[in-house]
Design a protein around this motif. Structure first.
Motif, short mmCIF file in Angstrom:
data_model
loop_
_atom_site.label_atom_id
_atom_site.label_comp_id
_atom_site.label_asym_id
_atom_site.label_seq_id
_atom_site.Cartn_x
_atom_site.Cartn_y
_atom_site.Cartn_z
N VAL A 83 0.83 -1.20 0.00
CA VAL A 83 0.00 0.00 0.00
C VAL A 83 0.87 1.26 0.00
O VAL A 83 0.66 2.18 -0.79
CB VAL A 83 -0.93 0.00 1.23
CG1 VAL A 83 -1.74 1.29 1.27
CG2 VAL A 83 -1.82 -1.22 1.21
N LYS A 104 0.05 3.47 -3.97
CA LYS A 104 -0.47 4.83 -3.99
C LYS A 104 0.09 5.69 -2.87
O LYS A 104 0.24 6.87 -2.99
CB LYS A 104 -2.00 4.80 -3.88
CG LYS A 104 -2.66 4.24 -5.15
CD LYS A 104 -4.17 4.21 -5.02
CE LYS A 104 -4.71 2.92 -5.61
NZ LYS A 104 -5.93 2.47 -4.97
N LEU A 105 0.37 5.03 -1.73
CA LEU A 105 0.82 5.80 -0.57
C LEU A 105 2.33 5.90 -0.55
O LEU A 105 3.01 4.90 -0.39
CB LEU A 105 0.37 5.09 0.72
CG LEU A 105 -1.08 4.66 0.82
CD1 LEU A 105 -1.28 3.86 2.10
CD2 LEU A 105 -1.97 5.89 0.85
N SER A 106 2.89 7.08 -0.70
CA SER A 106 4.34 7.14 -0.52
C SER A 106 4.72 8.36 0.28
O SER A 106 4.98 9.42 -0.25
CB SER A 106 5.06 7.10 -1.86
OG SER A 106 4.45 7.96 -2.75
#
Lengths: 342, 342, 342, 342
Positions: C332, C336-338
């Motif tokens: 995750v 999309k999550l960085s």
């Protein structure tokens, strides 16, 4: 003030900073390094608080050159401030001795404490009537009744009295009974209370916060002075560290440091500073040798029966012995030996 | 409770301890080691505060086995406490998002902030009207006028509101405008104020003190609960350390630790916890992954113009992005991934 | 560099500073404030170390603008450094998992540990053969025999191996058995050892010192790089604070901070960072969410029998569960999550 | 030792603990409280290290009653240990004065330093030949050549010599030139090096680690004594705290505390302890008043030209003045005033 620009900052960003500086009446100087642009700026300190340059794009860091305190600064007021509390003067060559129990527990207890404090050579009686305690289930103090007992005991023994105030309510009451008001370590940044004692007309003993930097401590004194009260005595009482054998870590270097930065007198509390009776005497001696203007020491007529801080309270006989040694040491320190002037 | 006797303690001293214990209704057990005598004691916790065994001769150390907090303890109250603030519930699976500027600066500013907070998915608006500032020369807040602006902005955008109170005066006024009261880091041990919010009937957001241990923090919550207010949300906001690149050191391990010790919800303030805008997003994600029940984030419509905390305030667009990520992360954490239950 | 002159500094003292700067090839700029003179200077960083301007009369403070590290700085090397240890790459999107016991205790123990580490998805086996212990009476490790067992166990389970070296002697031996060398927290400023691993040709895992600032930590990495070894993985493992419920205070904000300042990968040790088994999983999740490039986790086949660090070691089944969650979270975060790029 | 069981621990878990204790020859006592069971245990300290009770199911906490140090403990060795370094005795009434530059920079420099050290009344010359520096680009010392110059200068001026060793290599060389070996703050837990100086046959000056507790410091001394070297002088040199105006926070309470816990002499380094020349003299006085057995002070013939630590090095004339005051203070302290015996 020095403004360090980001490595990638362009001309537009540098100009925005310069324009803002000019708008607030600052002169600015550009310093172009190999990797970075740095801007030096000179102007009125008062405008600093609203400049907010850190928030401009391309600004990496703003380094303030001036210390943030003013009224308490030795740059503004070169000579030592001397503070008279009913004849005891903080800031002169003779150290002032404050002694007494952590809390006023009864009429008899505070009278015995005052008797021994006076006997040992202390000139101010300490004693808490409003106690800030970590636990809601601990003894919280006798409140106004305690102040009555304390004022009576102080008067009978020719002592001045100092007590801690916790809010505007306890401040108002305490003003009727004592000669000096203490702001405790947990309230060093209770700014409403600082302003209130700044308007109260009596000398204030301002303890250093548990993890306050020297700069923050002086800023808290600045609050009091900025309200019109010049009579602030600072008190180092130990800071929080990782050490577990002592209750706090007594930071004696704060004594000569504060004397360099400020004109205010500074005393030391070796009782809270260490939390251990057997460390109180050596650290009292050390404090005086470091140049402290006085000591505030917990002494209880019967430490074994104390409702709080028994393990760090001196027995009266220990207080007598220590006071004798302090006197002798002080004579030496203030005669040929004067470390503060080295 | 365990009482460690001094190496040289004799029978008389041991008996004195046993007698005092018996007198207070404690049962005691003698453990004779090669070098030392240790006494185990069992009895009513309430009597502990007046026992003062440390002060008896021959006693080297008293080790308490029980934690000092009671009402906030998970031992006393096993299931999570859930706290409802106008429909936002702290302590349930969904994290609560609080957002807004450090200080209310104008009607327009707080309206813009509320608009963006709501847009990003926050359900509570933050904003200071009474500001505790290190310097007496810094902006001190709009006071009641600020609360008016804030209440209006919150209502227009369907948000609840939380603001910091600094004393009983600001508390009384704030009660007319907001849904939740914040006790700031500098007032965590302002015990008079803790008692006052304990009687105020509204939920309290209790920030951890700058150098408070987790135990002291929970004891401050105990003050509020012991006055009858069960609705305390704890907030980790960074502790003081030696590190100079960040404003504070955000102690995220406090999140699972508090959840083990207490039933109260705990949220995280990554803005004060780091002091740097670029660290706010990663530390927000980390807080949620550690099991936090929510976040309180500084966001300003125009950080470049902020009167305080500009460098740590998010731009609205950053807030939107972050809130989206938090939502996604939270779905994962509270679906298959639930670190707090590992 | 900015040189702040004393309030009372005269022209001669200012000129002496300017002359010294010129002598070392620096350009200088005078900034005259109301109260003070400040000198800005630009030149070659290398000369800084011998300038010693602080010692000139009239100089109050020298403020360095440049960070003292160079080779490890992101300013010098913009893209992430990726470090390959037998196929596991630190610094890419997938976090690297290192697992194993505190100490190699026996052939059977390390084989069981390696079996479970591999089973859970770890790619590197940890295990101490030379143990730095606070007490001379504690278990000090199996030394070379332990390394033999470890290398064998790692190979049989398709794992790489990392072990701590304590001096040049243990380094020489370890080079024959393992793929990565760990510099422990107590040796972060053992500069002789840093130079030695800087010449050893294998990747180094550099733990942060117990009370090291991020700057000091990066300077220690600089020692290794300056000897020619570019393969340094940094490891945050908790700093010393006043908190007593945890062994250390895990400073997760160091992860995004280091990534901003440096191009080197950084991983987290939640086992030493907290000292409590029940905090290891939530803090592992938090570390990954904060952007860490990997984790090093203590896991023991039978924590109840561990010769050291039992209370903070995971059971194998806990390791399996955690590794599964980490994998999911990482997917995750790196999809999309960085957070690191927010 | 006291074992606190979990609230939910059942009979089986309690019995498992008791059985393990019995198996290792401990006697155990059960204490049943209202909420918890606590087990007291008495036995041989040596077995403690392998018991690992913390890892048993149902065990919440293991509280050790005995201090972990033995050979350095005053319980084991009641009278003060006196350590003779070429006629200067640490631990007797007269404080020992060590003075000299941070680093040996040249033959001329160390000769001038030795001349002034002797002139001021110091009996031991300090000077670094192997320098542990935070930056790899800083001056790292003259190594063996520096030791040659130093030994020559010491001999010509009738002084003993002490220098820091950084590893076994520099230790071997230093043994040929100096009378006392210093373990620096960064190596306080370099256990290999501690063992090596424990076998070297010369007195050791053991500096406290930058963030070492007093217990850890004494455990490091225990390493040296356990290898057969009884001649360890402890040196308090400041701990790391949050304060920014001083380089470190000098913890003078460590002096009387160490004297209570241990029989070893303890001296103070006010130069590193404060980092500021103007604080060195007051803190030197304070150290002696607190009961220190000596001082180690940085003095440079020309601080303005010093390659390291210039800002904290005394000028020779300051050293003369201070030494005179120390002598006078010491006469008073060790005559009628003896804080350590209060």
């Amino acid at each position: 003030m020095v403004i360090v620009m980001d490595v990638n900052a362009g001309e537009a960003e540098v100009n925005a900073v310069k324009d803002k500086l000019t708008g607030f009446g600052f002169q600015s100087y550009l310093i172009k390094g190999v990797k970075r642009i740095v801007i030096g700026a000179v102007g009125d300190r008062k405008s600093l608080k609203v400049l907010n340059l850190e928030t401009l794009p391309g600004v990496k860091e703003v380094i303030s050159i001036m210390k943030p305190f003013k009224l308490v600064s030795r740059e503004v007021h070169e000579s030592n401030t001397c503070i008279d509390v009913k004849g005891s003067v903080f800031g002169e060559s003779e150290p002032v001795l404050i002694a007494g129990p952590c809390a006023v527990e009864s009429r008899e207890q505070i009278q015995a404490a005052a008797y021994h404090a006076a006997g040992a050579g202390a000139s101010i009686l300490r004693g808490g009537a409003y106690k800030p305690r970590t636990s809601p289930y601990s003894f919280q103090g006798l409140e106004e009744k305690g102040l009555e007992y304390m004022a009576e005991a102080a008067e009978q023994n020719g002592l001045a009295a100092v007590t801690e105030v916790m809010d505007e309510h306890s401040l108002e009451i305490a003003l009727n009974y004592v000669d000096m008001l203490q702001i405790g370590t947990r309230n060093m940044q209770n700014f409403k209370l600082l302003k209130a004692v700044g308007r109260c007309g009596k000398p204030v003993l301002l303890k250093r916060g548990l993890s306050a930097t020297v700069e923050e401590w002086l800023m808290s004194a600045e609050y009091i002075l900025s309200e019109g009260n010049p009579d602030v005595v600072l008190c180092e009482r130990g800071i929080r560290s990782f050490e577990k054998y002592t209750r706090n870590t007594l930071d004696l270097s704060a004594v000569p440091l504060v004397k360099e930065l400020s004109h205010l007198p500074v005393i030391v509390d070796p009782s809270h500073g260490t939390g251990k009776r057997e460390l109180v005497s050596p650290m009292s001696m050390a404090a005086i040798a470091a140049g402290a203007d006085g000591l505030i020491i917990e002494m209880h007529p019967e430490p074994m029966e104390a409702l709080s801080d028994g393990p760090q309270s001196l027995y009266p006989e220990e207080m007598y012995t220590l006071a004798g040694k302090i006197e002798e040491l002080s004579r030496v320190i203030n005669g040929k030996l004067s470390p503060a002037v080295v």
